[in-house]
Enzyme design. Structure first.
Site, mmCIF file in Angstrom:
data_model
loop_
_atom_site.group_PDB
_atom_site.id
_atom_site.type_symbol
_atom_site.label_atom_id
_atom_site.label_comp_id
_atom_site.label_asym_id
_atom_site.label_seq_id
_atom_site.Cartn_x
_atom_site.Cartn_y
_atom_site.Cartn_z
ATOM 1 N N GLY A 93 0.815 -1.211 0.000
ATOM 2 C CA GLY A 93 0.000 0.000 0.000
ATOM 3 C C GLY A 93 0.848 1.260 0.000
ATOM 4 O O GLY A 93 0.506 2.252 -0.652
ATOM 5 N N THR A 94 1.944 1.219 0.708
ATOM 6 C CA THR A 94 2.823 2.396 0.774
ATOM 7 C C THR A 94 3.328 2.758 -0.623
ATOM 8 O O THR A 94 3.344 3.934 -1.005
ATOM 9 C CB THR A 94 4.009 2.110 1.728
ATOM 10 O OG1 THR A 94 3.464 1.765 3.004
ATOM 11 C CG2 THR A 94 4.918 3.303 1.862
ATOM 12 N N GLN A 110 -7.799 0.240 3.613
ATOM 13 C CA GLN A 110 -8.689 -0.354 4.625
ATOM 14 C C GLN A 110 -10.103 -0.570 4.105
ATOM 15 O O GLN A 110 -10.911 -1.214 4.780
ATOM 16 C CB GLN A 110 -8.733 0.535 5.883
ATOM 17 C CG GLN A 110 -7.411 0.626 6.616
ATOM 18 C CD GLN A 110 -6.966 -0.703 7.243
ATOM 19 O OE1 GLN A 110 -7.733 -1.668 7.341
ATOM 20 N NE2 GLN A 110 -5.709 -0.768 7.652
ATOM 21 N N SER A 168 -3.888 -2.856 -0.748
ATOM 22 C CA SER A 168 -2.755 -3.652 -0.261
ATOM 23 C C SER A 168 -3.221 -5.073 0.046
ATOM 24 O O SER A 168 -4.216 -5.261 0.763
ATOM 25 C CB SER A 168 -2.197 -2.993 1.006
ATOM 26 O OG SER A 168 -1.186 -3.800 1.553
ATOM 27 N N GLY A 169 -2.497 -6.068 -0.467
ATOM 28 C CA GLY A 169 -2.920 -7.462 -0.341
ATOM 29 C C GLY A 169 -3.059 -7.954 1.087
ATOM 30 O O GLY A 169 -4.017 -8.654 1.423
ATOM 31 N N HIS A 170 -2.099 -7.574 1.946
ATOM 32 C CA HIS A 170 -2.092 -8.198 3.277
ATOM 33 C C HIS A 170 -3.206 -7.698 4.190
ATOM 34 O O HIS A 170 -3.364 -8.198 5.300
ATOM 35 C CB HIS A 170 -0.713 -8.070 3.942
ATOM 36 C CG HIS A 170 -0.371 -6.710 4.468
ATOM 37 N ND1 HIS A 170 -0.405 -6.412 5.808
ATOM 38 C CD2 HIS A 170 0.026 -5.590 3.851
ATOM 39 C CE1 HIS A 170 -0.031 -5.162 5.982
ATOM 40 N NE2 HIS A 170 0.237 -4.632 4.813
ATOM 41 N N THR A 176 10.442 -7.329 -12.672
ATOM 42 C CA THR A 176 9.773 -8.606 -12.960
ATOM 43 C C THR A 176 8.626 -8.821 -11.979
ATOM 44 O O THR A 176 8.784 -8.629 -10.776
ATOM 45 C CB THR A 176 10.799 -9.755 -12.879
ATOM 46 O OG1 THR A 176 11.823 -9.473 -13.838
ATOM 47 C CG2 THR A 176 10.166 -11.102 -13.177
ATOM 48 N N CYS A 187 4.907 4.572 20.813
ATOM 49 C CA CYS A 187 6.013 4.978 21.669
ATOM 50 C C CYS A 187 7.076 5.646 20.809
ATOM 51 O O CYS A 187 7.776 4.989 20.059
ATOM 52 C CB CYS A 187 6.585 3.762 22.377
ATOM 53 S SG CYS A 187 7.720 4.226 23.673
HETATM 54 N N1 PLP Z 1 -2.786 3.106 4.106
HETATM 55 C C1 PLP Z 1 -3.531 2.660 5.118
HETATM 56 C C2 PLP Z 1 -4.845 3.320 5.417
HETATM 57 C C3 PLP Z 1 -3.087 1.594 5.903
HETATM 58 O O1 PLP Z 1 -3.834 1.160 6.931
HETATM 59 C C4 PLP Z 1 -1.834 0.997 5.591
HETATM 60 C C5 PLP Z 1 -1.296 -0.085 6.423
HETATM 61 O O2 PLP Z 1 -1.532 -0.121 7.626
HETATM 62 C C6 PLP Z 1 -1.109 1.498 4.503
HETATM 63 C C7 PLP Z 1 -1.619 2.550 3.770
HETATM 64 C C8 PLP Z 1 0.201 0.911 4.116
HETATM 65 O O3 PLP Z 1 0.045 -0.348 3.519
HETATM 66 P P1 PLP Z 1 1.274 -1.373 3.439
HETATM 67 O O4 PLP Z 1 1.496 -1.904 4.805
HETATM 68 O O5 PLP Z 1 0.823 -2.432 2.486
HETATM 69 O O6 PLP Z 1 2.429 -0.597 2.915
#
Ligand code: PLP
Length: 410
Positions: free
Chosen positions: A81-82, A188, A208-210, A246, A334
Site C-alpha cells: 500500500g505504501t 482499509q 494492499s494485499g495483506h 519482474t 512509543c
Molecule cells: N494506508 C492505510 C490506510 C493503511 O492502513 C496501511 C497499512 O496499515 C497502509 C496505507 C500501508 O500499507 P502497506 O502496509 O501495504 O504498505
C-alpha cells in the site's frame, strides 16, 4: 481457520488486529504455492513456459479489477500500500510539473502523511484539512484548501485507526470540478465496502494485499484510463511501462484469489462481521466504566471499533490481553521514549486521558462469536485492575487539539 494460530505450539489466538494485517486465506495459499515450485517462469518470456504464467497473471488482474468494478488495464501491481500511495502522489506531481501543491487530511496513514512532509522539504507544499470530533471531514474546508497550483487531492477512503469513512465520491467530484486529480488510499476499504469504480470519478486508488487475506509484499494501484501518471519504478516494460521490475507472480496470483474471495464475502462483512463488532462494542461499553467509542458510529467500517478506556494506558491493556492470547492494538505509539497518542485521535481533539487509553479492535470474517464473548469477559476486569494503579487523575481534561493545529499547514 476459525481463529488464527501462531507460535511454536500453534496456540490459538483471538486475533482482533486485522487492520494491521490479516491471515492468508487457505485458498489463497493454495493458489499461490505452484508458483514457488514448477511454475516459476517469467511472464515476459517469449517461450510458452513463461507465457503460461502470463495467463495466471492476467487472471489475477481480472479478479482485482472485478472487485473494484474497474477494467483490467487500469490495474498496476505494486509491492504494498505504501508504494501505491507514493506512486499516486509522486507520479501525479511529476506528470504535472507546473503544479506543486497537494491537499490531504490530518488523519492520513504515514504512507501519505510522511510523504507530503518530505515533499515539503523539496519545494512542494501541502494542506492538511482537519476533521471534527468524530473524525468526519468538513467538505467546505477541502474546497477552501484548493489553490491554482493544486495537482492532487488525496484522501483515505476509510481510516485505519477509527474505521471512519470519508465521502470519497463527493471529494472526487470536488477535485474534478477544478480539473484536479483525485487519489484515495483505500487500503482499509477494499474487501470491506462495496466499490464500483466504473461509476465513480476516482482517478487513482491504492490497495494492499495483506489487509484482505493475501500475503505481504503485493498490492495494486488503480489508474483510471487517461490519467497522467509518471512511472514509479523506471525500468522494463512490465505493467505497461507504469512499474518496472519482474512481476511478483505468486503474490499477484494470491491477490487475485483474495479479491475473488473478498467479492464472495462482501455481504458477510456488512452483516455477520458488523454484528460481531457491534456485540463487542455493546458488551464492553456495558461492562467497563468510563469507556467511549472514538469515531462516527454510522459512517464507519463494519469491522473496526476504537474504544477509549479512560484514565489508563492502552499499552498496559494490550500487555494484559496478550496473556490471554488476545491480539488488538493501541492508539498511541512509543516515540522518543514518551507515549504519544496517535495523530488521528489528536486531530479529533480526543481528550488526553481518553486518547492514551484507546484500543483498536479490528475483526475479519474468520472471527467467531465465542471469541467476542471471551473478550467481553476478560477485558473489563483488566480495566478495573489498571484503574486501581493508574497515574492519571480524573478531571484531567486536556486535549491535543492545540498541538495538532500547529502542524497542519505547510
Ligand atoms: N494506508 C492505510 C490506510 C493503511 O492502513 C496501511 C497499512 O496499515 C497502509 C496505507 C500501508 O500499507 P502497506 O502496509 O501495504 O504498505
Amino acid at each position: 481457520m476459525s481463529a488464527q494460530t501462531g507460535g511454536k505450539e500453534q496456540e490459538r489466538w483471538i486475533y482482533l488486529d486485522n487492520n494491521a494485517t490479516t491471515g492468508v486465506a487457505p485458498e489463497v495459499l493454495e493458489a499461490m504455492m505452484p508458483f514457488f515450485g514448477q511454475r516459476y517462469g517469467n511472464a515476459s518470456s517469449m517461450h510458452s513456459f513463461g507465457g503460461l504464467v502470463r495467463r495466471d497473471l492476467d487472471r489475477g488482474r481480472e479478479e482485482v479489477a472485478a472487485l473494484l468494478g474497474a477494467h483490467p488495464a487500469e490495474i498496476v501491481f505494486t509491492s504494498c500500500g505504501t508504494e501505491g500511495d507514493n506512486h499516486a502522489i509522486l507520479g501525479t506531481l511529476r506528470a504535472n510539473p507546473g503544479k506543486r501543491h497537494v491537499v490531504t487530511s490530518r488523519v492520513e496513514h504515514p504512507a501519505v502523511r510522511s510523504l507530503v512532509r518530505a515533499l515539503a522539504e523539496q519545494g512542494y507544499s501541502y494542506t492538511e484539512v482537519g476533521v471534527d470530533a468524530v473524525g468526519r471531514l468538513v467538505l467546505d474546508e477541502v474546497r477552501e484548501a484548493i489553490r491554482p497550483d493544486t495537482a492532487l487531492l488525496s484522501f483515505m477512503w476509510a481510516n485505519n485507526e477509527t474505521g471512519v469513512i470519508f465521502p470519497v465520491e463527493e471529494l472526487a467530484q470536488i477535485a474534478h470540478a477544478r480539473g484536479i486529480v483525485f487519489h484515495t488510499d483505500a487500503v482499509q476499504a477494499v474487501g470491506k465496502l462495496p466499490i464500483d469504480l466504473g461509476s465513480s470519478a476516482i482517478d487513482l486508488l491504492t490497495l494492499s494485499g495483506h489487509k484482505l487475506h493475501a500475503p505481504k509484499g503485493v498490492g495494486a494501484l488503480y489508474v483510471r484510463r487517461g490519467t497522467k501518471l509518471f512511472p514509479f519504478l523506471v525500468g522494463g516494460h512490465q505493467e505497461d511501462g507504469r512499474r518496472g521490475g519482474t512481476e511478483n507472480v505468486p503474490g499477484i496470483v494470491a491477490l487475485g484469489e483474495a479479491c475473488r474471495l473478498a467479492r464472495l464475502h462482501l455481504d458477510e462483512e456488512q452483516t455477520r462481521v458488523r454484528r460481531l463488532r457491534n456485540r463487542l462494542e455493546e458488551g464492553l461499553l456495558a461492562r467497563a466504566r468510563d469507556a467511549l467509542v472514538n469515531g462516527d458510529r454510522q459512517q464507519r467500517l463494519p469491522n473496526t471499533s476504537n474504544i477509549s478506556f479512560r484514565y489508563i494506558e492502552g499499552e498496559a491493556i494490550l500487555l494484559l490481553l496478550d496473556r490471554f492470547r488476545i491480539a488488538a492494538s493501541s492508539g498511541s505509539a512509543c516515540t522518543s521514549g514518551s507515549l504519544e497518542p496517535s495523530h488521528v485521535l489528536r486531530a479529533m481533539g480526543v481528550p488526553y486521558t481518553a486518547a492514551h487509553g484507546s484500543i483498536r479492535f479490528s475483526l475479519s470474517r474468520y472471527n467467531v462469536a465465542e471469541e467476542i464473548e471471551r473478550v467481553i469477559e476478560v477485558l473489563p476486569p483488566i480495566v478495573e485492575r489498571l484503574r486501581a494503579i493508574s497515574p492519571f487523575g480524573r478531571g484531567d481534561e486536556r486535549t491535543w487539539t492545540g498541538q495538532a493545529e500547529e502542524e497542519h499547514r505547510h
